[in-house]
Write an enzyme that holds these catalytic residues in place. Structure first.
Site, short mmCIF file in Angstrom:
data_model
loop_
_atom_site.label_atom_id
_atom_site.label_comp_id
_atom_site.label_asym_id
_atom_site.label_seq_id
_atom_site.Cartn_x
_atom_site.Cartn_y
_atom_site.Cartn_z
CG ASN A 9 26.90 8.52 -0.02
OD1 ASN A 9 26.35 7.64 -1.53
ND2 ASN A 9 26.86 9.55 -0.45
CD1 TRP A 10 30.04 2.37 -0.43
CD2 TRP A 10 29.45 0.42 -1.82
NE1 TRP A 10 30.25 0.64 0.00
CE2 TRP A 10 30.04 0.13 -1.08
CE3 TRP A 10 29.25 -0.30 -3.28
CZ2 TRP A 10 30.08 -1.20 -1.25
CZ3 TRP A 10 28.87 -1.35 -3.26
CH2 TRP A 10 29.31 -2.30 -1.79
CE LYS A 11 30.38 10.94 -0.81
NZ LYS A 11 31.18 12.02 -0.38
CG HIS A 90 24.65 13.62 0.12
ND1 HIS A 90 25.77 14.09 -0.59
CD2 HIS A 90 25.76 12.33 0.84
CE1 HIS A 90 27.43 13.79 -0.12
NE2 HIS A 90 26.69 12.89 0.98
CD GLU A 92 29.61 14.12 -2.29
OE1 GLU A 92 28.57 13.06 -2.34
OE2 GLU A 92 29.81 14.26 -1.58
CD GLU A 159 26.64 13.25 5.45
OE1 GLU A 159 27.00 12.12 5.90
OE2 GLU A 159 26.06 13.54 3.97
N GLY A 165 34.21 14.22 3.02
CA GLY A 165 35.10 14.13 1.98
C GLY A 165 36.69 14.94 2.44
CB SER A 196 35.53 13.00 8.32
OG SER A 196 36.00 14.19 6.57
N GLY A 217 31.53 8.01 4.04
CA GLY A 217 32.10 8.06 2.44
C GLY A 217 32.63 7.21 2.33
N GLY A 218 33.54 7.78 2.00
CA GLY A 218 35.02 7.11 1.89
C GLY A 218 34.81 6.19 2.53
C1 PEP Z 1 29.52 11.68 2.68
O1 PEP Z 1 29.44 11.43 1.22
O2 PEP Z 1 28.25 11.41 3.17
C2 PEP Z 1 30.51 11.19 3.17
C3 PEP Z 1 29.36 11.45 4.96
O3 PEP Z 1 31.68 10.69 3.68
P1 PEP Z 1 32.80 11.09 4.09
O4 PEP Z 1 32.29 9.68 4.96
O5 PEP Z 1 33.48 11.01 2.44
O6 PEP Z 1 33.40 12.43 4.40
#
Ligand code: PEP
Length: 243
Positions: A9-11, A90, A92, A159, A165, A196, A217-218
């Site tokens: 997920n590049w957000k 998600h 967010e 999640e 994050g 993470s 994500g990251g």
């Molecule tokens: C996400 O945004 O779905 C996520 C899991 O982010 P991260 O891996 O950065 O925690």
């Protein structure tokens, strides 16, 4: 044997797509790899990633079919571009846009109607976890967000909000407990863990029986780190075959 799903997920970020695609490991045979770029980059992602077998996802989708919904993006339009998945719910979106389980379910339903596989996200906040409400939150989250949907046509991502994050992933044991609960609620739906995930913790998380993959994500923003997680899934599959 698990068919791993590794989803990035590049957000609201976008690396150089052709360079990224060129740097990913070959995956034939390998896990299902999915990238969710920001909406405007979906066509470029489709051009670059289809060649290497990577599926493209939206990060969200409208709950409405079409009409006067300024700023919304419809499932029909996403499917017509060639996107195959849509992340819905998600944390967010839930936190910053007030999305409820019912709205998430409406989004997942419209995605399914247009042939997109919804990746439905659920997870508890740190406060809910402290209060011992994790199971109840997940049960409600999954039952309401996937209400009436065919489990064989959806993906669910566990999640934990506090892990997203933050650099603090759930322990593999806790993630597995949550994934098992989700698997009981939607039998047949692959359950991903997200929060993470990095090349360092991917093996332990992906080794767990009810965890079929990761939503990242990251660490999905670098082809090296995403590639390392894909390679972990490839080696776990090979090891399972050899048993
Ligand atoms: C996400 O945004 O779905 C996520 C899991 O982010 P991260 O891996 O950065 O925690």
């Amino acid at each position: 044997m698990k068919n791993f799903i590794i989803a990035g997920n590049w957000k609201m970020n976008c690396p150089d797509i052709p360079a990224f695609a060129a740097a990913l490991p070959a995956q034939e045979p390998g896990p299902t790899v999915i990238i969710a770029p920001p909406f405007p980059f979906i066509p470029a992602a489709l051009r670059a990633f289809l060649r290497c077998g990577v599926g493209v996802s939206a990060q969200d989708v409208s709950a409405h079919e079409r009409g006067a919904f300024t700023g919304e993006v419809s499932a029909e339009h996403l499917a017509s571009l060639g996107a195959r998945y849509a992340i819905v719910g998600h944390s967010e979106r839930r936190a910053y846009h007030g999305e409820t389980n019912e709205l998430v379910c409406a989004k997942a339903s419209v995605a399914l109607r247009h042939g997109l596989t919804p990746i439905i996200c659920v997870g508890e906040t740190m406060e809910q976890r402290r209060l011992g409400d994790t199971e109840a939150v997940l049960t409600r989250g999954v039952s309401q967000s996937a209400n009436g949907l065919d489990p064989s046509k959806i993906i669910v991502a566990y999640e934990p909000v506090w892990a997203i994050g933050t650099g603090i992933a759930a322990t593999a044991l806790d993630a597995e407990r949550a994934a098992e609960l989700i698997a009981e609620l939607v039998p047949g739906a692959p359950v991903l863990y997200g929060g993470s995930v990095t090349p360092d913790n991917a093996r332990e998380l992906l080794s767990k029986r009810h965890i079929s993959g990761a939503l990242i994500g990251g660490a999905s923003l670098g082809a090296d780190s995403l590639g390392a997680i894909i390679n972990t899934a490839i080696s776990l599959s090979k090891e399972a075959e050899e048993l």
